[in-house]
Design a protein around this motif. Structure first.
Motif, PDB file in Angstrom:
ATOM      1  N   THR A 129       0.835  -1.207   0.000  1.00  0.00           N
ATOM      2  CA  THR A 129       0.000   0.000   0.000  1.00  0.00           C
ATOM      3  C   THR A 129       0.866   1.252   0.000  1.00  0.00           C
ATOM      4  OG1 THR A 129      -1.737  -1.166   1.218  1.00  0.00           O
ATOM      5  CG2 THR A 129      -1.823   1.231   1.235  1.00  0.00           C
ATOM      6  N   SER A 130       1.911   1.225   0.826  1.00  0.00           N
ATOM      7  CA  SER A 130       2.815   2.371   0.908  1.00  0.00           C
ATOM      8  C   SER A 130       3.502   2.628  -0.432  1.00  0.00           C
ATOM      9  CB  SER A 130       3.871   2.112   1.994  1.00  0.00           C
ATOM     10  OG  SER A 130       4.816   3.150   2.029  1.00  0.00           O
ATOM     11  N   MET A 131       3.956   1.564  -1.097  1.00  0.00           N
ATOM     12  CA  MET A 131       4.634   1.724  -2.385  1.00  0.00           C
ATOM     13  C   MET A 131       3.672   2.212  -3.463  1.00  0.00           C
ATOM     14  SD  MET A 131       7.450  -1.317  -2.717  1.00  0.00           S
ATOM     15  CE  MET A 131       6.273  -2.636  -2.496  1.00  0.00           C
ATOM     16  N   MET A 134       3.277   5.960  -2.958  1.00  0.00           N
ATOM     17  CA  MET A 134       4.484   6.689  -3.364  1.00  0.00           C
ATOM     18  C   MET A 134       4.697   6.635  -4.875  1.00  0.00           C
ATOM     19  SD  MET A 134       7.236   6.018  -0.278  1.00  0.00           S
ATOM     20  CE  MET A 134       6.957   4.261  -0.121  1.00  0.00           C
ATOM     21  N   ALA A 135       4.317   5.500  -5.495  1.00  0.00           N
ATOM     22  CA  ALA A 135       4.429   5.398  -6.953  1.00  0.00           C
ATOM     23  C   ALA A 135       3.508   6.399  -7.640  1.00  0.00           C
ATOM     24  CB  ALA A 135       4.114   3.978  -7.405  1.00  0.00           C
ATOM     25  N   ASP A 136       2.303   6.574  -7.088  1.00  0.00           N
ATOM     26  CA  ASP A 136       1.367   7.567  -7.635  1.00  0.00           C
ATOM     27  C   ASP A 136       1.942   8.979  -7.510  1.00  0.00           C
ATOM     28  OD1 ASP A 136      -0.447   5.646  -8.351  1.00  0.00           O
ATOM     29  OD2 ASP A 136      -1.614   5.797  -6.504  1.00  0.00           O
ATOM     30  N   LEU A 137       2.574   9.250  -6.365  1.00  0.00           N
ATOM     31  CA  LEU A 137       3.162  10.573  -6.156  1.00  0.00           C
ATOM     32  C   LEU A 137       4.335  10.808  -7.100  1.00  0.00           C
ATOM     33  CD1 LEU A 137       3.081  10.705  -2.239  1.00  0.00           C
ATOM     34  CD2 LEU A 137       1.619  11.970  -3.825  1.00  0.00           C
ATOM     35  N   GLU A 142       5.532  17.541 -11.445  1.00  0.00           N
ATOM     36  CA  GLU A 142       5.914  18.736 -10.704  1.00  0.00           C
ATOM     37  C   GLU A 142       6.488  18.415  -9.326  1.00  0.00           C
ATOM     38  OE1 GLU A 142       2.611  21.334 -10.532  1.00  0.00           O
ATOM     39  OE2 GLU A 142       2.424  21.556 -12.714  1.00  0.00           O
ATOM     40  N   LEU A 143       6.648  17.125  -9.028  1.00  0.00           N
ATOM     41  CA  LEU A 143       7.177  16.736  -7.722  1.00  0.00           C
ATOM     42  C   LEU A 143       8.633  17.181  -7.601  1.00  0.00           C
ATOM     43  CD1 LEU A 143       6.467  15.106  -5.123  1.00  0.00           C
ATOM     44  CD2 LEU A 143       7.541  13.137  -6.235  1.00  0.00           C
ATOM     45  N   PHE A 151      11.069   9.395  -1.919  1.00  0.00           N
ATOM     46  CA  PHE A 151      10.102   8.338  -2.217  1.00  0.00           C
ATOM     47  C   PHE A 151      10.787   7.137  -2.871  1.00  0.00           C
ATOM     48  CE2 PHE A 151       6.529  11.700  -2.525  1.00  0.00           C
ATOM     49  CZ  PHE A 151       6.364  11.652  -1.144  1.00  0.00           C
ATOM     50  N   THR A 152      11.739   7.415  -3.738  1.00  0.00           N
ATOM     51  CA  THR A 152      12.466   6.324  -4.396  1.00  0.00           C
ATOM     52  C   THR A 152      13.231   5.492  -3.372  1.00  0.00           C
ATOM     53  OG1 THR A 152      12.720   7.668  -6.400  1.00  0.00           O
ATOM     54  CG2 THR A 152      14.172   5.758  -6.152  1.00  0.00           C
TER      55      THR A 152
END
Length: 333
Positions: A129-131, A134-137, A142-143, A151-152
């Motif tokens: 779920t966490s990954m 973070m993958a969506d983010l 613009e991140l 996140f990586t």
């Protein structure tokens, strides 16, 4: 009963013998013919009744076996009489008890498998779920670069965690299935300690922890070097995790006529007395466990050690540290 070819042949043979005997008796007297005919009739009748009774007993046993095949192990056909049928009944009862025990073990294995699958699903759900989040983010163009790198890095950590979990569970499944055969080589404990410390040197260096080693190079035990290394690494991970920055971890080992002993001690947080009985249970996480802990390392270590005629005990006091005492016995006790 008459459908049985053997019984039909027996009945035919008995009747034929009776007729021959009666025919011979006609040369003696009519009284002899009557006596032989009556005696033969009684013998044939007794044989038929006895065979019918045996068929009835066999039919009862057949019904009993059908109930066993359907899963009913509560029936008792034990017979204290003499004879082949009594022996057969007692043997069937013994087999029934064995099947009942095996059925109970299979049910326990199913429950363990169900619980293991549930635990695995729970353990994998959180990092997945966490990954996903973070993958969506990361897909946001613009991140900021700093966030993207953070996140990586976190995704990499979670992937390593999942990899370690899956690897440990595979090792567990092999041990449980009995497909792992531990070697009985003469393992030099000093070599075992050095090999176990290799992957722990960087984490210990980061936390500025000291390692003390005390033992003779001649100390050995009969076991599997690679699997025992896996067990010691998991114990050391636990010690490193719960020992503060600048803390100390010591490893001592010795050998006597009965066993080879390895003692691993830290001066970390310690384990509450109420939790000591559960630390070797799979997926158990104590109150002081880190967020990354999945509670499987010590359970795996115990399975490996006990699988090699060994024992592992733990002593701990909150605020003073923990001691793991491992013994590999030289013979089965």
């Amino acid at each position: 009963m008459l459908r049985n070819r053997e019984f039909r042949w027996l009945l035919f043979t008995m009747c034929l013998i009776s007729l021959v005997a009666a025919a011979v008796a006609t040369f003696i007297s009519l009284e002899a013919v009557g006596l032989i005919a009556g005696t033969s009739a009684l013998l044939i009748a007794c044989s038929v009744l006895f065979t019918r009774w045996r068929y009835g007993e066999i039919e009862k046993l057949s019904g009993y076996l059908r109930q066993i095949s359907s899963g009913n192990y509560s029936l008792d056909v034990r017979d204290n009489q003499e004879g082949e049928l009594s022996i057969l009944k007692n043997d069937i009862y013994k087999v029934t008890l064995m099947l009942s025990e095996q059925s109970s073990l299979l049910q326990e294995d199913k429950m363990k498998l169900t619980n293991a699958i549930s635990d695995i699903s729970h353990q994998l759900k959180t990092p997945l779920t966490s990954m996903t989040v973070m993958a969506d983010l990361l897909s946001d163009p613009e991140l900021h670069v700093e966030k993207r790198m953070e996140f990586t890095r976190k995704i990499t950590v979670q992937l390593e965690r999942i990899g370690w979990l899956v690897s440990s569970l595979l090792k567990f499944s092999k041990i449980d299935a009995g497909t792992i055969f531990f070697k009985k080589d003469q393992v030099q404990v000093s070599k075992l300690v050095r090999k176990s410390l290799e992957p722990m040197l960087i984490p210990m260096d980061i936390k500025e922890q000291r390692i003390l080693i005390d033992g003779e190079d001649t100390t050995t035990f009969a076991g599997d070097l690679n699997w025992t290394t896996e067990a010691i690494i998991n114990i050391l991970k636990n010690c490193v995790e719960h020992t503060p920055v600048g803390g100390e971890i010591s490893i001592s080992f010795a050998e006597n006529a009965l066993f080879t002993e390895i003692i691993i001690t830290d001066n970390g947080k310690g384990i509450p007395k109420a939790e000591i009985a559960y630390i070797f249970k799979r997926f158990y996480k104590g109150k002081n466990a880190s967020e990354d802990s999945v509670g499987i390392g010590l359970a795996l270590a115990q399975s490996i050690i006990t699988g090699q005629n060994g024992t592992i005990d733990v002593k701990s006091e909150v605020g003073k540290g923990t001691q793991f005492q491992i013994k590999f016995y030289k013979q089965v006790i």
